[in-house]
Design an enzyme around this catalytic site. Structure first.
Site, PDB file in Angstrom:
ATOM      1  N   CYS A  91      86.772 118.832 -24.120  1.00 51.30           N
ATOM      2  CA  CYS A  91      87.509 119.563 -23.066  1.00 51.30           C
ATOM      3  C   CYS A  91      88.447 118.641 -22.278  1.00 51.30           C
ATOM      4  O   CYS A  91      89.166 119.113 -21.406  1.00 51.30           O
ATOM      5  CB  CYS A  91      86.532 120.266 -22.130  1.00 51.30           C
ATOM      6  SG  CYS A  91      85.639 119.158 -21.030  1.00 51.30           S
ATOM      7  N   HIS A 143      94.229  99.930 -19.238  1.00 49.74           N
ATOM      8  CA  HIS A 143      93.282  99.993 -20.355  1.00 49.74           C
ATOM      9  C   HIS A 143      92.020 100.782 -20.014  1.00 49.74           C
ATOM     10  O   HIS A 143      90.991 100.635 -20.678  1.00 49.74           O
ATOM     11  CB  HIS A 143      92.900  98.581 -20.817  1.00 49.74           C
ATOM     12  CG  HIS A 143      94.028  97.873 -21.510  1.00 49.74           C
ATOM     13  ND1 HIS A 143      94.044  96.520 -21.752  1.00 49.74           N
ATOM     14  CD2 HIS A 143      95.193  98.344 -22.014  1.00 49.74           C
ATOM     15  CE1 HIS A 143      95.181  96.187 -22.376  1.00 49.74           C
ATOM     16  NE2 HIS A 143      95.891  97.272 -22.530  1.00 49.74           N
ATOM     17  N   THR A 155      95.954  86.258 -18.175  1.00 52.85           N
ATOM     18  CA  THR A 155      96.006  87.017 -19.430  1.00 52.85           C
ATOM     19  C   THR A 155      96.549  86.127 -20.537  1.00 52.85           C
ATOM     20  O   THR A 155      97.438  85.318 -20.319  1.00 52.85           O
ATOM     21  CB  THR A 155      96.816  88.334 -19.278  1.00 52.85           C
ATOM     22  OG1 THR A 155      96.878  88.978 -20.544  1.00 52.85           O
ATOM     23  CG2 THR A 155      98.208  88.127 -18.739  1.00 52.85           C
ATOM     24  N   ASP A 210      87.016  96.442 -15.261  1.00 53.94           N
ATOM     25  CA  ASP A 210      86.016  96.346 -14.184  1.00 53.94           C
ATOM     26  C   ASP A 210      86.599  96.966 -12.912  1.00 53.94           C
ATOM     27  O   ASP A 210      87.773  97.337 -12.864  1.00 53.94           O
ATOM     28  CB  ASP A 210      85.600  94.877 -13.968  1.00 53.94           C
ATOM     29  CG  ASP A 210      86.752  93.996 -13.474  1.00 53.94           C
ATOM     30  OD1 ASP A 210      87.374  94.334 -12.445  1.00 53.94           O
ATOM     31  OD2 ASP A 210      87.029  92.957 -14.118  1.00 53.94           O
ATOM     32  N   ALA A 259      92.211  81.002 -11.093  1.00 52.93           N
ATOM     33  CA  ALA A 259      92.791  82.096 -10.313  1.00 52.93           C
ATOM     34  C   ALA A 259      92.281  82.102  -8.875  1.00 52.93           C
ATOM     35  O   ALA A 259      93.047  82.368  -7.946  1.00 52.93           O
ATOM     36  CB  ALA A 259      92.463  83.429 -10.994  1.00 52.93           C
ATOM     37  N   TYR A 276      79.047  99.421 -24.016  1.00 51.61           N
ATOM     38  CA  TYR A 276      79.671  99.813 -22.748  1.00 51.61           C
ATOM     39  C   TYR A 276      78.642 100.082 -21.658  1.00 51.61           C
ATOM     40  O   TYR A 276      78.925  99.836 -20.476  1.00 51.61           O
ATOM     41  CB  TYR A 276      80.650 100.984 -22.959  1.00 51.61           C
ATOM     42  CG  TYR A 276      81.907 100.477 -23.621  1.00 51.61           C
ATOM     43  CD1 TYR A 276      82.874  99.802 -22.880  1.00 51.61           C
ATOM     44  CD2 TYR A 276      82.088 100.577 -24.991  1.00 51.61           C
ATOM     45  CE1 TYR A 276      83.990  99.271 -23.489  1.00 51.61           C
ATOM     46  CE2 TYR A 276      83.207 100.056 -25.616  1.00 51.61           C
ATOM     47  CZ  TYR A 276      84.156  99.401 -24.854  1.00 51.61           C
ATOM     48  OH  TYR A 276      85.262  98.854 -25.450  1.00 51.61           O
ATOM     49  N   CYS A 329      78.425 116.888 -21.932  1.00 49.99           N
ATOM     50  CA  CYS A 329      79.564 116.837 -21.019  1.00 49.99           C
ATOM     51  C   CYS A 329      79.246 117.736 -19.824  1.00 49.99           C
ATOM     52  O   CYS A 329      78.884 118.904 -20.015  1.00 49.99           O
ATOM     53  CB  CYS A 329      80.822 117.346 -21.739  1.00 49.99           C
ATOM     54  SG  CYS A 329      82.195 117.672 -20.596  1.00 49.99           S
ATOM     55  N   CYS A 350      81.863 121.008 -20.184  1.00 45.36           N
ATOM     56  CA  CYS A 350      81.786 122.012 -21.272  1.00 45.36           C
ATOM     57  C   CYS A 350      80.393 122.085 -21.909  1.00 45.36           C
ATOM     58  O   CYS A 350      80.166 122.938 -22.768  1.00 45.36           O
ATOM     59  CB  CYS A 350      82.859 121.726 -22.322  1.00 45.36           C
ATOM     60  SG  CYS A 350      82.592 120.203 -23.263  1.00 45.36           S
TER      61      CYS A 350
HETATM   62  P1  NAD Z   1      91.822  87.342 -22.663  1.00 49.63           P
HETATM   63  O1  NAD Z   1      90.344  87.138 -22.635  1.00 49.63           O
HETATM   64  O2  NAD Z   1      92.501  87.476 -23.949  1.00 49.63           O
HETATM   65  O3  NAD Z   1      92.479  86.102 -21.918  1.00 49.63           O
HETATM   66  C1  NAD Z   1      91.983  85.618 -20.698  1.00 49.63           C
HETATM   67  C2  NAD Z   1      92.990  84.624 -20.171  1.00 49.63           C
HETATM   68  O4  NAD Z   1      92.543  84.231 -18.880  1.00 49.63           O
HETATM   69  C3  NAD Z   1      93.115  83.352 -21.010  1.00 49.63           C
HETATM   70  O5  NAD Z   1      94.482  83.066 -21.214  1.00 49.63           O
HETATM   71  C4  NAD Z   1      92.425  82.274 -20.165  1.00 49.63           C
HETATM   72  O6  NAD Z   1      93.054  81.014 -20.313  1.00 49.63           O
HETATM   73  C5  NAD Z   1      92.639  82.823 -18.764  1.00 49.63           C
HETATM   74  N1  NAD Z   1      91.609  82.435 -17.809  1.00 49.63           N
HETATM   75  C6  NAD Z   1      90.275  82.351 -18.023  1.00 49.63           C
HETATM   76  N2  NAD Z   1      89.644  82.025 -16.888  1.00 49.63           N
HETATM   77  C7  NAD Z   1      90.610  81.905 -15.933  1.00 49.63           C
HETATM   78  C8  NAD Z   1      90.590  81.568 -14.557  1.00 49.63           C
HETATM   79  N3  NAD Z   1      89.448  81.308 -13.904  1.00 49.63           N
HETATM   80  N4  NAD Z   1      91.755  81.527 -13.870  1.00 49.63           N
HETATM   81  C9  NAD Z   1      92.931  81.794 -14.513  1.00 49.63           C
HETATM   82  N5  NAD Z   1      93.019  82.102 -15.825  1.00 49.63           N
HETATM   83  C10 NAD Z   1      91.856  82.164 -16.518  1.00 49.63           C
HETATM   84  O7  NAD Z   1      92.128  88.553 -21.694  1.00 49.63           O
HETATM   85  P2  NAD Z   1      93.351  89.579 -21.581  1.00 49.63           P
HETATM   86  O8  NAD Z   1      94.622  88.852 -21.827  1.00 49.63           O
HETATM   87  O9  NAD Z   1      93.132  90.297 -20.307  1.00 49.63           O
HETATM   88  O10 NAD Z   1      93.169  90.614 -22.795  1.00 49.63           O
HETATM   89  C11 NAD Z   1      91.906  91.047 -23.131  1.00 49.63           C
HETATM   90  C12 NAD Z   1      91.625  92.522 -23.251  1.00 49.63           C
HETATM   91  O11 NAD Z   1      90.217  92.647 -23.053  1.00 49.63           O
HETATM   92  C13 NAD Z   1      92.245  93.420 -22.241  1.00 49.63           C
HETATM   93  O12 NAD Z   1      92.685  94.521 -22.951  1.00 49.63           O
HETATM   94  C14 NAD Z   1      91.106  93.875 -21.301  1.00 49.63           C
HETATM   95  O13 NAD Z   1      91.092  95.291 -21.185  1.00 49.63           O
HETATM   96  C15 NAD Z   1      89.862  93.498 -21.981  1.00 49.63           C
HETATM   97  N6  NAD Z   1      88.871  92.787 -21.099  1.00 49.63           N
HETATM   98  C16 NAD Z   1      88.674  93.152 -19.801  1.00 49.63           C
HETATM   99  C17 NAD Z   1      87.763  92.457 -19.007  1.00 49.63           C
HETATM  100  C18 NAD Z   1      87.538  92.885 -17.567  1.00 49.63           C
HETATM  101  O14 NAD Z   1      87.677  94.061 -17.271  1.00 49.63           O
HETATM  102  N7  NAD Z   1      87.231  91.964 -16.641  1.00 49.63           N
HETATM  103  C19 NAD Z   1      87.057  91.384 -19.532  1.00 49.63           C
HETATM  104  C20 NAD Z   1      87.270  91.042 -20.872  1.00 49.63           C
HETATM  105  C21 NAD Z   1      88.184  91.743 -21.639  1.00 49.63           C
END
Ligand code: NAD
Length: 239
Positions: free
Chosen positions: A122, A111, A179, A96, A223, A58, A138, A141
């Site tokens: 605490c 999440h 997602t 993020d 996206a 992390y 922390c 505390c």
């Molecule tokens: P996932 O990695 O399981 O799925 C990502 C999805 O995004 C896929 O279906 C993929 O096809 C699609 N994708 C990839 N690039 C893309 C783009 N440029 N445009 C559109 N679609 C695109 O992610 P999830 O479903 O969010 O689940 C993963 C878990 O992991 C969540 O719980 C999350 O908290 C965590 N996570 C978060 C981050 C972050 O904060 N950016 C990154 C990785 C994982």
């Protein structure tokens, strides 16, 4: 949206939203997440057994936020939030801070957030920019070994479920972006939106997902291209 001048909108986003900013998605082809097995770094059991490894993972992810910027999709969602006449809620699974750096306000991090830590003793929650280890006391505390990333790990209850469920009760348009639809309960929101009577469900993803069948529209593409296009269309339909 014939007949509706102020449709209620809920947007659910996942790792695909931030992929083009350079934040790796979760499901890499090698089955690893930034080089780690998920169960090694994202579960309460892992934190108990190997806190050093979990903190390192992390710390790396938190530090890497300094290297990335919001992309056109984050900015387009903020435009939608500002200009949408009905109720608007953005629920993100992402940990993020790219949405808030683009200006998002009506945003729930279901999440958790990389830039927050909490004390398991605490229960205080802190904004956190720096590295953390098992010796960090922390600030509240002063106990050591109790601070952890404020991230919802596998097996833990996501945040804001009541607020999200309430918004889905009256949703007219449900949009799901980047997602994979395999992490529950978020993966169940599309089905719930259908059950609650949403008339338009739009999925943006590079490919079909586990939950694609619930959507009335699928838009396959990046996206950063598809989200600004959709936002422009939705706002012009209301004009
Ligand atoms: P996932 O990695 O399981 O799925 C990502 C999805 O995004 C896929 O279906 C993929 O096809 C699609 N994708 C990839 N690039 C893309 C783009 N440029 N445009 C559109 N679609 C695109 O992610 P999830 O479903 O969010 O689940 C993963 C878990 O992991 C969540 O719980 C999350 O908290 C965590 N996570 C978060 C981050 C972050 O904060 N950016 C990154 C990785 C994982």
């Amino acid at each position: 949206m014939a007949g509706l001048t102020h449709p209620n909108l809920v947007v659910l986003t996942g790792a695909g939203l931030s992929a083009e900013s350079g934040v790796p998605t979760f499901r890499g082809s090698d089955g690893l997440w930034e080089g780690y097995r998920v169960e090694e770094v994202a579960s309460p059991g892992a934190f108990k057994q190997t806190p050093e490894l979990v903190h390192r993972f992390y710390n790396m992810r938190r530090a890497s936020l300094k290297e990335v910027q919001p992309n056109a999709a984050h900015h387009a969602l903020v435009r939608l939030e500002k200009e949408w006449p009905g109720s608007f809620l953005h629920v993100t699974q992402n940990v993020d801070d790219l949405n808030e750096r683009a200006g998002a306000k009506k945003l729930l991090h279901m999440h958790g957030e990389l830039k927050k830590v909490r004390c398991t003793g605490c229960r205080a929650v802190f904004t956190w920019e720096e590295d953390l280890d098992k010796y960090t006391p922390c600030p509240e505390c002063r106990v050591t070994g109790t601070l952890r990333p404020d991230i919802v790990w596998f097996g833990e209850m996501p945040y804001y479920i009541e607020e999200i469920t309430r918004a889905l009760e009256t949703v007219d348009i449900f949009i799901c972006i980047g997602t994979s639809g395999v992490v529950y309960p978020a993966a169940g929101f599309a089905r719930l939106a259908v059950e609650k009577g949403a008339s338009r469900l739009i999925e943006i993803n590079l490919e079909a997902t586990e939950i694609t069948s619930h959507f009335t529209e699928q838009r396959h593409g990046a996206a950063s291209v598809e989200v600004p296009r959709l936002v422009g269309q939705l706002l012009s339909e209301l004009a």
